[in-house]
Design an enzyme around this catalytic site. Structure first.
Site, short mmCIF file in Angstrom:
data_model
loop_
_atom_site.label_atom_id
_atom_site.label_comp_id
_atom_site.label_asym_id
_atom_site.label_seq_id
_atom_site.Cartn_x
_atom_site.Cartn_y
_atom_site.Cartn_z
N CYS A 112 -7.06 -6.91 -1.39
CA CYS A 112 -6.86 -7.60 -0.27
C CYS A 112 -7.18 -8.83 -0.14
CB CYS A 112 -7.64 -6.59 0.96
SG CYS A 112 -7.53 -4.92 0.63
N GLU B 100 4.44 -7.58 -1.49
CA GLU B 100 3.58 -8.57 -1.24
C GLU B 100 3.73 -9.72 -2.29
OE1 GLU B 100 0.35 -6.47 1.64
OE2 GLU B 100 -0.06 -6.74 -0.17
N LYS C 24 -5.67 -11.68 -2.56
CA LYS C 24 -4.13 -11.35 -2.26
C LYS C 24 -3.78 -12.17 -0.88
CE LYS C 24 -2.91 -8.78 0.60
NZ LYS C 24 -2.64 -7.48 0.53
N TYR D 195 4.07 -1.64 -1.22
CA TYR D 195 3.16 -2.65 -0.74
C TYR D 195 2.77 -3.76 -1.83
CZ TYR D 195 0.75 0.09 3.06
OH TYR D 195 0.66 0.81 4.02
N GLU E 284 4.85 -10.76 23.81
CA GLU E 284 5.42 -10.33 25.46
C GLU E 284 6.42 -9.26 25.30
OE1 GLU E 284 6.98 -13.44 28.05
OE2 GLU E 284 7.13 -14.46 26.10
N CYS F 69 -10.65 -4.21 -3.13
CA CYS F 69 -10.27 -4.69 -1.94
C CYS F 69 -10.78 -6.48 -2.28
CB CYS F 69 -11.00 -4.29 -0.67
SG CYS F 69 -10.94 -5.43 0.71
N HIS G 205 3.41 -15.35 28.25
CA HIS G 205 4.24 -16.27 28.10
C HIS G 205 4.12 -17.60 27.61
CE1 HIS G 205 8.46 -17.10 28.14
NE2 HIS G 205 8.43 -18.22 28.66
P1 NDP Z 1 3.34 2.21 -3.10
O1 NDP Z 1 3.03 3.67 -2.99
O2 NDP Z 1 3.22 1.29 -2.03
O3 NDP Z 1 5.00 1.75 -3.78
C1 NDP Z 1 4.87 2.44 -4.97
C2 NDP Z 1 6.49 1.85 -5.44
O4 NDP Z 1 6.82 2.16 -6.67
C3 NDP Z 1 7.43 2.65 -4.48
O5 NDP Z 1 8.59 1.67 -4.24
C4 NDP Z 1 8.11 3.71 -5.42
O6 NDP Z 1 9.35 4.08 -5.30
C5 NDP Z 1 7.97 2.95 -6.48
N1 NDP Z 1 7.56 3.98 -7.77
C6 NDP Z 1 6.80 4.93 -8.17
N2 NDP Z 1 6.96 5.28 -9.34
C7 NDP Z 1 8.23 4.89 -10.09
C8 NDP Z 1 8.72 5.01 -11.04
N3 NDP Z 1 8.42 5.84 -11.93
N4 NDP Z 1 9.87 3.94 -11.38
C9 NDP Z 1 10.25 3.08 -10.51
N5 NDP Z 1 9.64 2.84 -9.48
C10 NDP Z 1 8.54 3.82 -9.21
O7 NDP Z 1 2.39 1.73 -4.39
P2 NDP Z 1 1.92 0.31 -4.51
O8 NDP Z 1 1.31 0.20 -6.00
O9 NDP Z 1 2.50 -1.06 -3.99
O10 NDP Z 1 0.44 0.26 -3.66
C11 NDP Z 1 -0.66 1.02 -3.90
C12 NDP Z 1 -1.47 1.60 -2.71
O11 NDP Z 1 -2.33 0.42 -2.62
C13 NDP Z 1 -0.40 1.71 -1.41
O12 NDP Z 1 0.13 2.64 -1.19
C14 NDP Z 1 -1.57 1.23 -0.51
O13 NDP Z 1 -2.37 2.47 -0.07
C15 NDP Z 1 -2.57 0.11 -1.28
N6 NDP Z 1 -2.18 -1.10 -0.72
C16 NDP Z 1 -2.27 -1.84 0.51
C17 NDP Z 1 -2.09 -2.93 0.97
C18 NDP Z 1 -1.88 -3.29 2.44
O14 NDP Z 1 -2.80 -2.87 2.93
N7 NDP Z 1 -1.37 -4.40 2.87
C19 NDP Z 1 -1.53 -3.90 -0.01
C20 NDP Z 1 -1.66 -3.39 -1.35
C21 NDP Z 1 -1.76 -2.16 -1.78
P3 NDP Z 1 9.69 4.96 -4.35
O15 NDP Z 1 9.62 4.52 -2.77
O16 NDP Z 1 11.12 5.42 -4.47
O17 NDP Z 1 8.78 6.22 -4.37
#
Ligand code: NDP
Length: 459
Positions: A52, A192, A55, A188, A452, A47, A447
């Site tokens: 976090c 982002e 970022k 995510y 709202e 984080c 407002h």
């Molecule tokens: P996510 O789980 O959010 O997203 C992973 C993405 O990668 C999905 O779109 C998934 O597709 C895709 N994917 C997975 N495997 C493959 C593959 N083999 N080939 C192609 N695409 C693939 O993971 P992130 O890495 O973005 O983030 C990890 C975690 O970190 C989050 O789950 C969250 O818990 C935390 N995080 C939180 C944030 C916040 O609170 N704002 C910010 C950043 C991270 P599909 O949807 O099809 O499975």
């Protein structure tokens, strides 16, 4: 025969000084426990160091630039606005170091012993601390209880040339932002960084294997984000996968499963994260697993009574506030005899795209699956927020309430729009308290605001 009482150096060893580990160590030490913490990198964890915090600082840069360059209708001239990514990256790193030092100081004030190195189990009560560069054993320490809070690491695709691509960890080490980037993933991190880069001048292509961004979120939120992408110039390639990467004349060439080739300066792989358990040498302890995660009970105890786990290494929402709560509650329970449990209900979530996405409770799709379509009522509005009136950028905001028709209980609230994270954080209090739609309706509006609309959607 006199039973030998084992003497341990510490009451608690925490392995990993990220959000969960720091919270647990500080709380336990505040109760007078003798605490050690082991960390191989800077104190702060994902984080603070590579997640976090840095970022969000980059998100502020991107938002500020967007506002500066799209507000001529308000009489604000945008001529001469430029972005020096090296300044941003340097300042972000300095802020991260400042925060890391603050955490370190507060550990020291609480007399927590900090050990720099890699923690490796040698028994259920003992760890050796290894120098990551020389692999030498620096020290051995023992404790009655051990809390594992080592967090996660980015998953990499197993394809030729993957070593040429970045993960999110690498972004924070850059000297400058790239000219163009292919971002792989629709979750995510991918969404982002697509927003940050595109708003700060990098040409962005986002590759997703499915049909839509942010799977698992309410589909209206994904659609709003996809619509807004038209304003930000991010091109999305759906339903294709990356097969290989090659370096050609200073560019990276990505070959997709369709045979298409894409040339960009850099590639970011954001296809999820996984627990970083391997260096801990846990195998001989035979801890029960839950897939790739450590299995824990509701007190965060693993299958070994001395060993506990919090944060991204257990199969719970992998979010900073959740890890902090798990860490604090662990110490409350085991070092202050409290009987607390983490409340996993109605956890608010935000994706810091521009505009941002925020959500609490059930999506429309999930609510219909659980309660049946006929029992769910949806209240929704979508409009151009007043702040965009004189902007070139006219993206709409969206607010949505998911209600159980039989009980009138609000099951979920979703919002796409600026400051939605601040709004949904407050809305989550009322959902936790079991609010009904009628209570939304009798609440007076403030407002003119965007939120709202949450109390004026009748039907
Ligand atoms: P996510 O789980 O959010 O997203 C992973 C993405 O990668 C999905 O779109 C998934 O597709 C895709 N994917 C997975 N495997 C493959 C593959 N083999 N080939 C192609 N695409 C693939 O993971 P992130 O890495 O973005 O983030 C990890 C975690 O970190 C989050 O789950 C969250 O818990 C935390 N995080 C939180 C944030 C916040 O609170 N704002 C910010 C950043 C991270 P599909 O949807 O099809 O499975």
């Amino acid at each position: 025969m006199i039973k030998k009482v084992l003497e341990f150096q510490f009451d608690l060893i925490v392995v990993g000084a990220g959000s969960g580990g720091l919270a647990a160590a500080k709380r336990a030490a505040s109760y007078g426990a003798k605490v050690a913490i082991i960390e191989v990198n800077k104190v702060g964890g994902t984080c603070v160091i590579r997640g976090c915090v840095p970022k969000k600082l980059m998100v502020y840069a991107a938002k500020n630039k967007k506002n500066m360059t799209s507000s001529e209708g308000y009489g604000l001239k945008s001529e001469g606005v430029s972005f020096e990514s090296d300044i941003l990256l340097k300042n972000v790193r300095e802020e991260v170091s400042r925060l890391s030092d603050l955490h370190k100081n507060s550990l020291e004030k609480l007399n927590v012993s900090i050990f720099e190195g890699l923690g490796r189990f040698i028994s259920q009560n003992e760890l050796e601390i290894i120098c990551p560069k020389t692999n030498k054993i620096l020290k051995k320490i023992s404790s009655k209880k051990i809390l594992i809070s080592v967090g996660g690491k980015p998953k990499k695709l197993n394809i030729p040339g993957i070593g040429l691509a970045w993960t999110s960890d690498d972004i924070f080490e850059l000297d400058r932002f790239p000219e163009s980037i292919l971002i792989v993933g629709g979750g995510y991190i991918a969404c982002e960084f697509a927003s940050i880069f595109s708003n700060l001048g990098t040409e962005v292509t986002q590759l997703i294997r499915g049909e839509r961004l942010l799977n698992g979120f309410d589909e209206d939120l994904s659609s709003c984000l996809e619509e807004s992408r038209a304003f930000s110039g991010i091109s999305i390639i759906p339903k294709k996968q990356l097969q290989s990467i090659e370096s050609i004349n200073g560019d990276l060439e990505s070959t997709l499963d369709s045979g298409d080739k894409i040339q960009t300066k850099n590639i970011l792989i954001a296809t999820g994260r996984e627990p970083n358990l391997l260096p801990l040498n846990l195998e001989f302890l035979n801890l029960k697993m839950d897939g790739a995660y450590l299995d824990v009970d509701e007190l965060n105890q693993t299958s070994n009574e001395n060993i506990f786990a919090v944060g991204d290494i257990i199969n719970r929402p992998n979010l900073t506030p959740v890890a902090i709560e798990q860490g604090r509650i662990f110490s409350d329970n085991f070092f202050n005899e409290k009987k607390r449990k983490v409340n996993y209900e109605y956890i608010p979530k935000a994706v810091f795209t521009i505009p941002e996405i925020s959500t609490v409770g059930l999506s429309e799709e999930r609510a219909k699956e659980i309660y049946s379509e006929k029992n769910i009522k949806i209240f929704k509005c979508k409009f151009t927020p007043m702040s965009n009136t004189f902007k070139d950028y006219k993206s709409k905001c969206m607010l949505k309430i998911v209600v159980n028709k039989l009980t009138d209980k609000v099951l979920g609230c979703h919002m796409f729009g600026e400051t939605s994270s601040e709004i949904i954080q407050m809305v989550s209090i009322s959902l936790n308290a079991g609010i009904t739609k009628k209570e939304f309706d009798i609440t007076m509006a403030l407002h003119p605001t965007i939120s709202e609309e949450f109390v004026t959607m009748y039907g």
